[in-house]
Write a protein that holds these residues in place. Sequence first.
Motif, PDB file in Angstrom:
ATOM      1  N   GLN A  36       0.828  -1.211   0.000  1.00 41.34           N
ATOM      2  CA  GLN A  36       0.000   0.000   0.000  1.00 41.34           C
ATOM      3  C   GLN A  36       0.863   1.261   0.000  1.00 41.34           C
ATOM      4  O   GLN A  36       0.760   2.105  -0.859  1.00 41.34           O
ATOM      5  CB  GLN A  36      -0.885   0.036   1.262  1.00 41.34           C
ATOM      6  N   SER A  37       1.770   1.349   1.008  1.00 44.21           N
ATOM      7  CA  SER A  37       2.545   2.577   1.182  1.00 44.21           C
ATOM      8  C   SER A  37       3.830   2.263   1.929  1.00 44.21           C
ATOM      9  O   SER A  37       3.888   1.266   2.662  1.00 44.21           O
ATOM     10  CB  SER A  37       1.704   3.577   1.995  1.00 44.21           C
ATOM     11  N   ASN A  38       4.865   3.120   1.742  1.00 40.41           N
ATOM     12  CA  ASN A  38       6.125   2.939   2.477  1.00 40.41           C
ATOM     13  C   ASN A  38       6.063   3.579   3.852  1.00 40.41           C
ATOM     14  O   ASN A  38       7.019   3.523   4.604  1.00 40.41           O
ATOM     15  CB  ASN A  38       7.286   3.578   1.713  1.00 40.41           C
ATOM     16  N   THR A  39       4.981   4.219   4.174  1.00 27.97           N
ATOM     17  CA  THR A  39       4.844   4.876   5.476  1.00 27.97           C
ATOM     18  C   THR A  39       3.844   4.094   6.330  1.00 27.97           C
ATOM     19  O   THR A  39       2.720   3.845   5.897  1.00 27.97           O
ATOM     20  CB  THR A  39       4.383   6.335   5.300  1.00 27.97           C
ATOM     21  N   LEU A  40       4.330   3.656   7.503  1.00 29.01           N
ATOM     22  CA  LEU A  40       3.494   2.853   8.403  1.00 29.01           C
ATOM     23  C   LEU A  40       3.314   3.595   9.715  1.00 29.01           C
ATOM     24  O   LEU A  40       4.122   4.456  10.079  1.00 29.01           O
ATOM     25  CB  LEU A  40       4.145   1.491   8.676  1.00 29.01           C
ATOM     26  N   THR A  41       2.278   3.214  10.448  1.00 29.43           N
ATOM     27  CA  THR A  41       2.002   3.862  11.737  1.00 29.43           C
ATOM     28  C   THR A  41       2.494   2.986  12.869  1.00 29.43           C
ATOM     29  O   THR A  41       2.144   1.811  12.944  1.00 29.43           O
ATOM     30  CB  THR A  41       0.481   4.072  11.904  1.00 29.43           C
ATOM     31  N   MET A  42       3.326   3.590  13.731  1.00 27.22           N
ATOM     32  CA  MET A  42       3.868   2.812  14.847  1.00 27.22           C
ATOM     33  C   MET A  42       2.822   2.725  15.951  1.00 27.22           C
ATOM     34  O   MET A  42       2.300   3.744  16.405  1.00 27.22           O
ATOM     35  CB  MET A  42       5.137   3.473  15.375  1.00 27.22           C
ATOM     36  N   VAL A  43       2.508   1.460  16.370  1.00 24.76           N
ATOM     37  CA  VAL A  43       1.417   1.287  17.343  1.00 24.76           C
ATOM     38  C   VAL A  43       1.873   0.597  18.636  1.00 24.76           C
ATOM     39  O   VAL A  43       1.048   0.311  19.499  1.00 24.76           O
ATOM     40  CB  VAL A  43       0.233   0.484  16.731  1.00 24.76           C
ATOM     41  N   GLY A  44       3.171   0.318  18.783  1.00 24.59           N
ATOM     42  CA  GLY A  44       3.603  -0.340  20.021  1.00 24.59           C
ATOM     43  C   GLY A  44       5.097  -0.594  19.995  1.00 24.59           C
ATOM     44  O   GLY A  44       5.784  -0.228  19.042  1.00 24.59           O
ATOM     45  N   ARG A  45       5.559  -1.218  21.086  1.00 28.09           N
ATOM     46  CA  ARG A  45       6.998  -1.471  21.229  1.00 28.09           C
ATOM     47  C   ARG A  45       7.233  -2.918  21.660  1.00 28.09           C
ATOM     48  O   ARG A  45       6.474  -3.462  22.449  1.00 28.09           O
ATOM     49  CB  ARG A  45       7.602  -0.587  22.336  1.00 28.09           C
ATOM     50  N   PHE A  92       5.941  -7.182  22.707  1.00 26.43           N
ATOM     51  CA  PHE A  92       4.689  -6.477  22.389  1.00 26.43           C
ATOM     52  C   PHE A  92       3.541  -7.464  22.590  1.00 26.43           C
ATOM     53  O   PHE A  92       3.587  -8.594  22.091  1.00 26.43           O
ATOM     54  CB  PHE A  92       4.755  -6.004  20.931  1.00 26.43           C
ATOM     55  N   GLN A  93       2.522  -7.045  23.349  1.00 33.52           N
ATOM     56  CA  GLN A  93       1.456  -7.988  23.700  1.00 33.52           C
ATOM     57  C   GLN A  93       0.233  -7.864  22.785  1.00 33.52           C
ATOM     58  O   GLN A  93      -0.565  -8.794  22.700  1.00 33.52           O
ATOM     59  CB  GLN A  93       0.967  -7.745  25.148  1.00 33.52           C
ATOM     60  N   GLY A  94       0.105  -6.707  22.136  1.00 34.31           N
ATOM     61  CA  GLY A  94      -1.158  -6.430  21.435  1.00 34.31           C
ATOM     62  C   GLY A  94      -1.218  -7.013  20.029  1.00 34.31           C
ATOM     63  O   GLY A  94      -0.505  -7.939  19.688  1.00 34.31           O
ATOM     64  N   GLU A  95      -2.108  -6.443  19.232  1.00 35.50           N
ATOM     65  CA  GLU A  95      -2.299  -6.848  17.839  1.00 35.50           C
ATOM     66  C   GLU A  95      -1.867  -5.693  16.952  1.00 35.50           C
ATOM     67  O   GLU A  95      -1.896  -4.539  17.364  1.00 35.50           O
ATOM     68  CB  GLU A  95      -3.801  -7.092  17.585  1.00 35.50           C
ATOM     69  N   CYS A  96      -1.486  -5.974  15.714  1.00 36.57           N
ATOM     70  CA  CYS A  96      -1.317  -4.877  14.770  1.00 36.57           C
ATOM     71  C   CYS A  96      -1.974  -5.261  13.455  1.00 36.57           C
ATOM     72  O   CYS A  96      -2.129  -6.439  13.143  1.00 36.57           O
ATOM     73  CB  CYS A  96       0.142  -4.477  14.595  1.00 36.57           C
ATOM     74  N   LYS A  97      -2.328  -4.219  12.703  1.00 31.35           N
ATOM     75  CA  LYS A  97      -3.062  -4.446  11.457  1.00 31.35           C
ATOM     76  C   LYS A  97      -2.176  -4.055  10.276  1.00 31.35           C
ATOM     77  O   LYS A  97      -1.098  -3.468  10.464  1.00 31.35           O
ATOM     78  CB  LYS A  97      -4.333  -3.592  11.454  1.00 31.35           C
ATOM     79  N   LEU A  98      -2.634  -4.325   9.071  1.00 31.41           N
ATOM     80  CA  LEU A  98      -1.905  -3.881   7.883  1.00 31.41           C
ATOM     81  C   LEU A  98      -1.738  -2.367   7.952  1.00 31.41           C
ATOM     82  O   LEU A  98      -2.635  -1.657   8.395  1.00 31.41           O
ATOM     83  CB  LEU A  98      -2.661  -4.250   6.611  1.00 31.41           C
ATOM     84  N   GLY A  99      -0.550  -1.890   7.559  1.00 29.76           N
ATOM     85  CA  GLY A  99      -0.302  -0.446   7.598  1.00 29.76           C
ATOM     86  C   GLY A  99       0.314  -0.004   8.910  1.00 29.76           C
ATOM     87  O   GLY A  99       0.639   1.170   9.075  1.00 29.76           O
ATOM     88  N   GLU A 100       0.490  -0.953   9.821  1.00 31.26           N
ATOM     89  CA  GLU A 100       1.057  -0.582  11.133  1.00 31.26           C
ATOM     90  C   GLU A 100       2.427  -1.246  11.321  1.00 31.26           C
ATOM     91  O   GLU A 100       2.736  -2.250  10.691  1.00 31.26           O
ATOM     92  CB  GLU A 100       0.110  -1.014  12.256  1.00 31.26           C
ATOM     93  N   CYS A 101       3.224  -0.664  12.238  1.00 33.80           N
ATOM     94  CA  CYS A 101       4.511  -1.287  12.584  1.00 33.80           C
ATOM     95  C   CYS A 101       4.748  -1.146  14.083  1.00 33.80           C
ATOM     96  O   CYS A 101       4.042  -0.414  14.770  1.00 33.80           O
ATOM     97  CB  CYS A 101       5.658  -0.683  11.780  1.00 33.80           C
ATOM     98  N   ILE A 102       5.768  -1.890  14.529  1.00 34.07           N
ATOM     99  CA  ILE A 102       6.095  -1.945  15.957  1.00 34.07           C
ATOM    100  C   ILE A 102       7.551  -1.547  16.119  1.00 34.07           C
ATOM    101  O   ILE A 102       8.413  -2.069  15.399  1.00 34.07           O
ATOM    102  CB  ILE A 102       5.906  -3.395  16.493  1.00 34.07           C
ATOM    103  N   ARG A 103       7.814  -0.634  17.041  1.00 36.04           N
ATOM    104  CA  ARG A 103       9.208  -0.313  17.374  1.00 36.04           C
ATOM    105  C   ARG A 103       9.808  -1.574  17.999  1.00 36.04           C
ATOM    106  O   ARG A 103       9.194  -2.181  18.890  1.00 36.04           O
ATOM    107  CB  ARG A 103       9.202   0.839  18.389  1.00 36.04           C
ATOM    108  N   ILE A 104      10.991  -2.012  17.521  1.00 36.28           N
ATOM    109  CA  ILE A 104      11.560  -3.267  18.052  1.00 36.28           C
ATOM    110  C   ILE A 104      13.062  -3.118  18.270  1.00 36.28           C
ATOM    111  O   ILE A 104      13.739  -2.379  17.544  1.00 36.28           O
ATOM    112  CB  ILE A 104      11.243  -4.460  17.106  1.00 36.28           C
TER     113      ILE A 104
END
Length: 411
Positions: free
Chosen positions: A73-82, A89-101
Amino acid sequence: MSDCCSAPGLLPFESALENMLSQITPVTQTLTLPITQALNAVLAQDIASPINVPNHNNSAMDGYAFAIESLSQSNTLTMVGRSMAGAPFQGECKLGECIRIMTGAKMPTCCDSVEMQENAQVEANSITFLKEKELGSHVRNAGEDIQLGQQVFSQGHKITAVDIGILASLGVSEVKVYRKLKVALIATGDELKLPGQALNSGDIYESNSFVLRGMLDKLHVDVIDFGIIEDDFDSIKAAFVNADKQADAVISSGGVSVGDADYTKTVLDDLGEIGFWKIAMKPGKPFAFGKLPNSVFFGLPGNPVSALVTFHQLAIVALTKMQNARELKRTNLQVKCVNDLKKSPGRMDFQRGILSVNELGENVVESTGSQGSGILSSLARANCFIVLASDQGRVKAGEMVSVQLFDQYIV
Ligand code: AMP
Ligand code: MG
């Protein structure tokens, strides 16, 4: 026994080794040790990994974890957790999202790839990847080093420092190993004095037991040092009897020639069975192997170079078998010899050499010079043996020779 290439009456080196090994019985007793005490011990069990290493998929970089599909979709993703090492990271993420790792942190199940932070542009929670990414980039997969159930070490393996690290990484805290050998050391000679003592006329300092002790320490055995025993039948006999009661192997140096004060052979004949006596090798022709009532016996020549070479080429191989350790693999290379070597056919030579790389980038070996069997400094300057076959004569500069690199027992 003799062959085409040995001087008459001398046992070929290979036959001596084979004969000796056929008479060695490995120890059977085992014990369990914490891994911190197991360096150089011989494993008495196979070790299969109780876990995957790594235990979970994790990041090889500090950066951002994401699902590769998101980038369609895009090269820009939204960071939603660490996800941090030890704090996933305990939660869920969806397409378009990323996790700081962070490096070593567990990969979130919703992610399959990582981009390193150096290739990402960060604006608040908006992360733009600057380069093309491939599926699985910078991810270390569970079990990629060692898989659950995989055999890691087998019985007979000698445990190294790296191995202790591997055992720790598997969560293995103890190992079953064979018990240590007990080896008695006896130096014979009326002329011998300990360092620190005054030398009378004709005396020399005893050095063999110091060299042997160092090598035995590296072999990981318990040494029982009987010190210096005078050249006297009864004293030598008493020392051998005493040593035999306490040790698995008794090693003496000196007194194995045919001189007037050489009692080792007569004492051995009196106490046990003498294996063989004269080997077609140089240095080290007089070497005794035999059996005492409870132990095996190695009678090394007194000359320091001969004592070391026979111990290294013969006794260590036998002791390794006795420890249940796997056969030693020594490294042999064919290289050009830069100088002439003196050699007469009839004995296998272990000359001292210095292996180096010349200006053309070739491996070459140079003799350490005088090869007298009393010149211990020739061994200190050497880094290999130039091994010359029994039937071989002198070597001319420029000819190829076989060298055996010094192993961990000498260097
Ligand atoms: P031997 O085998 O007793 O005839 O000794 C041969 C040579 O080695 C003689 O020059 C001895 O003085 C020397 N030698 C014997 N034992 C030792 C030792 N433990 N340390 C240093 N030199 C030794
Ligand atoms: Mg002597």
